[in-house]
Scaffold this active site. Structure first.
Site, PDB file in Angstrom:
ATOM      1  N   ARG A  82       2.723   2.588   9.579  1.00 16.28           N
ATOM      2  CA  ARG A  82       1.678   3.510  10.740  1.00 16.28           C
ATOM      3  C   ARG A  82       2.780   4.031  11.826  1.00 16.28           C
ATOM      4  NH1 ARG A  82      -2.586  -0.584   9.117  1.00 16.28           N
ATOM      5  NH2 ARG A  82      -4.251   0.498   8.248  1.00 16.28           N
ATOM      6  N   MET A 111       0.822  -1.446  -0.069  1.00 15.68           N
ATOM      7  CA  MET A 111      -0.069  -0.101  -0.022  1.00 15.68           C
ATOM      8  C   MET A 111       0.911   1.293   0.044  1.00 15.68           C
ATOM      9  SD  MET A 111      -3.654  -0.951   2.255  1.00 15.68           S
ATOM     10  CE  MET A 111      -2.810  -0.777   3.662  1.00 15.68           C
ATOM     11  N   GLY A 117      10.932  -2.993   5.664  1.00 16.71           N
ATOM     12  CA  GLY A 117      10.323  -4.083   5.609  1.00 16.71           C
ATOM     13  C   GLY A 117       9.645  -4.531   4.007  1.00 16.71           C
ATOM     14  N   HIS A 118       9.214  -3.525   3.630  1.00 16.99           N
ATOM     15  CA  HIS A 118       8.946  -3.872   2.264  1.00 16.99           C
ATOM     16  C   HIS A 118       9.850  -4.071   1.209  1.00 16.99           C
ATOM     17  CE1 HIS A 118       5.619  -1.010   3.228  1.00 16.99           C
ATOM     18  NE2 HIS A 118       4.945  -1.835   2.904  1.00 16.99           N
ATOM     19  N   GLY A 137       4.998 -10.078   4.584  1.00 20.79           N
ATOM     20  CA  GLY A 137       5.782 -10.203   5.702  1.00 20.79           C
ATOM     21  C   GLY A 137       5.001 -10.956   6.517  1.00 20.79           C
ATOM     22  N   GLN A 138       5.777 -11.584   7.740  1.00 18.93           N
ATOM     23  CA  GLN A 138       5.315 -12.190   8.862  1.00 18.93           C
ATOM     24  C   GLN A 138       4.773 -11.184   9.968  1.00 18.93           C
ATOM     25  OE1 GLN A 138       4.876 -15.275   9.686  1.00 18.93           O
ATOM     26  NE2 GLN A 138       4.417 -14.758  11.775  1.00 18.93           N
TER      27      GLN A 138
HETATM   28  O1  PAF Z   1      -0.250  -5.935   3.733  1.00 21.81           O
HETATM   29  C1  PAF Z   1      -0.587  -4.857   2.808  1.00 21.81           C
HETATM   30  O2  PAF Z   1       0.255  -3.936   2.593  1.00 21.81           O
HETATM   31  C2  PAF Z   1      -1.882  -4.986   2.168  1.00 21.81           C
HETATM   32  O3  PAF Z   1      -2.697  -5.768   2.956  1.00 21.81           O
HETATM   33  C3  PAF Z   1      -1.779  -5.713   0.864  1.00 21.81           C
HETATM   34  C4  PAF Z   1      -1.554  -6.964   0.915  1.00 21.81           C
HETATM   35  C5  PAF Z   1      -1.077  -4.907   0.097  1.00 21.81           C
HETATM   36  C6  PAF Z   1      -3.594  -5.666   0.234  1.00 21.81           C
HETATM   37  O4  PAF Z   1      -3.643  -4.375   0.120  1.00 21.81           O
END
Ligand code: PAF
Length: 283
Positions: free
Chosen positions: A184, A27, A33-34, A144-145
Site C-alpha cells: 500500500r 496478495m 518483505g515478501h 510477516g510480523q
Molecule cells: O497478508 C496477506 O497478504 C494476506 O492477508 C494473506 C495472508 C495472503 C491472505 O490473503
C-alpha cells in the site's frame, strides 16, 4: 518455476515434490518483505510454493479491493529469481465458486485492533488461509510480523483446528527511513511518503522509553501519540499496547513484554505498523 491457476493443477504439481515444502501466501505486488519470507522458506525447506491471490473476502465494502495494486508479470520474475518452484495464482471463481458457503471464524483474537475497525476482515483472512493450507499442504507457512494481529489469528486457527503446519513469523522489513514495507505504500504521494516514517519514529519512542525502564502502558501509548501529533498529514486511528499472544490491551504495568501497534491514515491510505517489547527489556 510452474505457475498454476487451478486447484487440481496445483495439487498435481505439488504431488511430484518430495521433501519439505515451505509456503508463502501473498496478495501479490511483491516487495522485499515478501521476498524475505520466500528466502526464509528457501533456507528452511526443500521446496517453496507462493500463492498470489487478492482475496475479496478480507476487504470491507469501503476498502481498496478494486484499486489494490497488481503486477503479475513482475511478481513472477521476482519469484523466479528467488528459485520458487510452484506459484498458485487462482482467480476468484476458483477459490470462491458461486455455491461457496463455509467460513472460518476465529474468536477473541479478532475482536480488538484491526478486527474492531475492519469487520469481517479476519474471517476473510482465516478462511482463505485455511483453504490455501488445505490446497498447498506445506509443512511450514511464513508470515510477516508487520501484520501482527494476522499472525496471532493464524496461529490460533492452526492450533484450534489441528492443522499440520508450522507457522513461522519473520521480522518486518523496513525502508532505510524506517517505513515498514507494504504494497500500500505505492498509494502515497511524495509529501505523504515523506510524512509516513513518523509511524516508526513513534514506535521507536516507546521502545526507547521501555529500554530506559518505563513499564507503564499509558506512558508508552502517550509517547507514540505525542510523536504522531507532530505530523499534520497523519491521522492516527489507534495506538495499542497489548499482551502479544492474546492482544488483550495492557492497562498499568507491562509484565510479560508487549506488542505496541498502531494504525493511521495518511490521505486515503491506511497503514499499520508495530514493534515487540521483549519481557527481558529489549525492543
Ligand atoms: O497478508 C496477506 O497478504 C494476506 O492477508 C494473506 C495472508 C495472503 C491472505 O490473503
Amino acid at each position: 518455476m510452474q505457475v498454476l491457476e487451478t486447484i487440481g493443477a496445483f495439487r498435481a504439481a505439488r504431488a511430484e515434490l518430495t521433501g519439505s515444502l515451505g509456503f508463502v501466501p501473498t496478495m501479490g505486488y511483491l516487495h522485499e518483505g515478501h521476498l524475505e519470507l520466500v528466502r526464509r522458506a528457501r533456507a528452511e525447506c526443500d521446496h517453496v510454493a507462493v500463492s498470489i491471490f487478492v482475496n475479496p473476502t478480507q476487504f470491507g465494502p469501503n476498502e481498496d479491493l478494486a484499486r489494490y495494486p497488481r503486477d503479475l508479470p513482475r511478481d513472477l520474475d521476482l519469484l523466479r529469481a528467488e528459485g520458487v518452484e510452484l506459484v498458485f495464482v487462482p482467480g476468484p471463481p476458483e477459490m470462491y465458486p458461486p455455491d461457496h458457503s463455509t467460513f472460518v471464524v476465529v474468536e477473541r483474537a479478532t475482536a480488538p485492533l484491526e478486527g474492531a475497525r475492519r469487520p469481517g476482515h479476519f474471517q476473510g483472512v482465516a478462511t482463505i488461509v485455511c483453504k490455501l493450507f488445505n490446497i498447498v499442504a506445506a509443512q511450514r507457512a511464513y508470515f510477516g510480523q508487520k501484520d501482527a494481529q494476522q499472525t496471532v489469528v493464524i496461529r490460533q486457527m492452526t492450533r484450534d483446528l489441528n492443522m499440520p503446519v508450522e507457522i513461522v513469523i519473520v521480522p518486518t522489513v523496513r525502508e532505510p527511513d524506517g517505513l515498514a514495507k507494504s504494497s500500500r505504500n505505492v498509494y502515497l504521494d511524495p509529501a505523504q511518503r515523506a510524512a509516513a516514517p513518523v509511524l516508526y519514529r513513534g514506535l521507536q519512542q516507546a521502545a526507547t522509553l521501555y529500554q530506559q525502564g518505563e513499564r507503564d502502558a499509558g506512558m508508552l501509548r502517550a509517547a507514540v501519540l505525542r510523536t504522531l501529533e507532530q505530523e499534520p498529514l497523519v491521522a492516527l486511528d489507534y495506538v495499542s499496547v497489548a499482551e502479544p499472544s492474546t492482544l488483550t490491551e495492557t492497562e498499568g504495568p507491562i509484565r510479560q513484554g508487549a506488542l505496541v501497534s498502531l494504525a493511521a491514515r495518511i490521505g486515503a491510505t491506511r497503514l499499520i505498523d508495530n514493534i515487540l517489547l521483549e519481557p527481558d527489556g529489549r525492543a
